[in-house]
Design an enzyme around this catalytic site. Structure first.
Site, short mmCIF file in Angstrom:
data_model
loop_
_atom_site.label_atom_id
_atom_site.label_comp_id
_atom_site.label_asym_id
_atom_site.label_seq_id
_atom_site.Cartn_x
_atom_site.Cartn_y
_atom_site.Cartn_z
N ASP A 102 62.27 53.50 34.22
CA ASP A 102 63.04 52.47 33.51
C ASP A 102 63.87 51.62 34.48
O ASP A 102 64.31 50.53 34.14
CB ASP A 102 63.97 53.11 32.46
N GLU A 161 74.92 48.38 19.66
CA GLU A 161 75.70 49.57 20.03
C GLU A 161 77.19 49.41 19.77
O GLU A 161 77.87 50.36 19.37
CB GLU A 161 75.44 49.92 21.49
N ARG A 205 67.80 65.98 26.38
CA ARG A 205 67.77 65.10 25.21
C ARG A 205 67.02 65.77 24.06
O ARG A 205 67.34 65.57 22.88
CB ARG A 205 67.14 63.75 25.56
N HIS A 221 69.37 59.78 28.57
CA HIS A 221 68.78 58.94 29.62
C HIS A 221 69.81 58.52 30.67
O HIS A 221 69.91 57.35 31.05
CB HIS A 221 68.11 57.70 29.01
N ARG A 227 66.71 62.69 30.52
CA ARG A 227 65.33 62.46 30.12
C ARG A 227 64.36 63.45 30.77
O ARG A 227 63.36 63.85 30.17
CB ARG A 227 64.93 61.03 30.50
N PHE A 260 74.12 52.16 27.53
CA PHE A 260 74.62 51.38 26.40
C PHE A 260 75.82 52.05 25.74
O PHE A 260 76.77 51.38 25.34
CB PHE A 260 73.50 51.19 25.38
#
Length: 313
Positions: free
Chosen positions: A117, A58, A10, A109, A167, A83
């Site tokens: 998460d 999104e 990322r 991610h 990530r 998303f």
């Protein structure tokens, strides 16, 4: 690999956008209130007039990107994989894919390496979803060097592209003078005659580790890095399968619909071969440190080594 430089892809994504901005004046970046996490904030800081924060919306962001693409802009749409591929699937399918618009999706991610998460954000279905969209190019780079090359390749490709970024900081394995990135072409990282290990994303470095362990047991594994899952390098996959007679696919993604499924589709039609798919086995992830989750789900070098050993037996 403790002494090897590690960078999260990322980070590479954000840096690549900033580095390529001057060469591609039509490049614009869209984000959904996640610029700090997706690392597009580095682009925003340098080119504020070319960055649009669409808020936590999104689906609307995909529509905006589609509209921008019709004006000649090259929009990079950024959000978490969950998303970008999940929540906004309909808009990606109908507003981007169907009209074949020049929209690039930078999905960060992804996979269980999102870590703490938890299951709701650990998207292990994105590659499968994006593979089903006609004309969509799907890439999953293995390290910093490859991630930057993937962004450049996406900019040079006319049409929709999905790139998966992680990530977790991963070893830089492609920092070599002769490294060459070619869209749709796999890379042979290690020669071997006993079994072919085909990996993608962060699993490439783990697979190289497993291959070293296998060599200690007298098993010579051919290792292939597949950074482009669609279009798949079928010629390389078929040749390797014929050469070694056994194939193992390794991915930080569900074993349903991702790299393993793409390889099996190819081989069942062209060179029927015994295949083992290593990945997330039809379960949700869970909250925990990324490295520990990779180990628990058998996706680290040791886990891959053990599964390949059993497969070979």
């Amino acid at each position: 690999m403790a002494d090897v430089k590690k960078i999260a892809t990322r980070e590479s994504y954000g840096n690549a956008l900033k580095e390529l901005a001057d060469s591609y004046p039509n490049l614009v970046v869209l984000d959904a209130d996640l610029a700090a996490a997706t690392k597009t904030g580095v682009f925003k800081k340098e080119y504020p007039d070319r960055h649009i924060d669409c808020g936590i919306a999104e689906c609307n962001m995909m529509g905006i990107a589609a509209g921008l693409a019709t004006t000649g802009k090259i929009p990079f749409v950024s959000s978490f994989a969950m998303f970008a591929s999940g929540r906004a699937f309909e808009q990606v399918r109908n507003s981007v894919g169907y009209p074949k618009l020049n929209v690039k999706i930078g999905a960060t991610h992804a996979g269980i390496s999102v870590g703490e998460d938890g299951a709701t954000h650990q998207c292990c279905e994105d590659l499968a979803l994006m593979r089903t969209i006609p004309g969509m190019v799907v890439m999953n780079p293995s390290d910093d060097v490859e991630a930057k090359a993937a962004v450049k390749a996406a900019l040079d490709h006319e049409g929709p592209v999905y790139i998966r970024f992680g990530r977790l900081a991963v070893p830089v394995i492609n920092d070599k003078p002769d490294y060459k990135f070619e869209l749709g072409k796999g890379v042979v990282l290690r020669e071997g005659k006993d079994v072919t290990l085909i990996a993608t994303g962060l699993e490439v470095s783990e697979t190289l580790d497993a291959a070293e362990k296998l060599a200690g047991d007298g098993i010579e594994a051919k290792v292939i890095n597949i950074h482009t899952i669609k279009p798949l390098d079928e010629e390389l996959v078929i040749a390797a399968a014929k050469e070694t007679g056994k194939v193992v696919t390794i991915e930080e993604h569900s074993v349903i619909g991702g790299l393993g499924s793409a390889v099996c589709d190819c081989l069942s039609a062209n060179a029927p071969t015994k295949v083992l798919k290593i990945g997330v086995n039809d379960v949700y992830g869970e909250s925990g440190p990324a490295a520990e989750l990779i180990k628990k789900y058998g996706l680290d070098g040791e886990g891959i080594y053990a599964k390949v050993k059993e497969f070979m037996a």
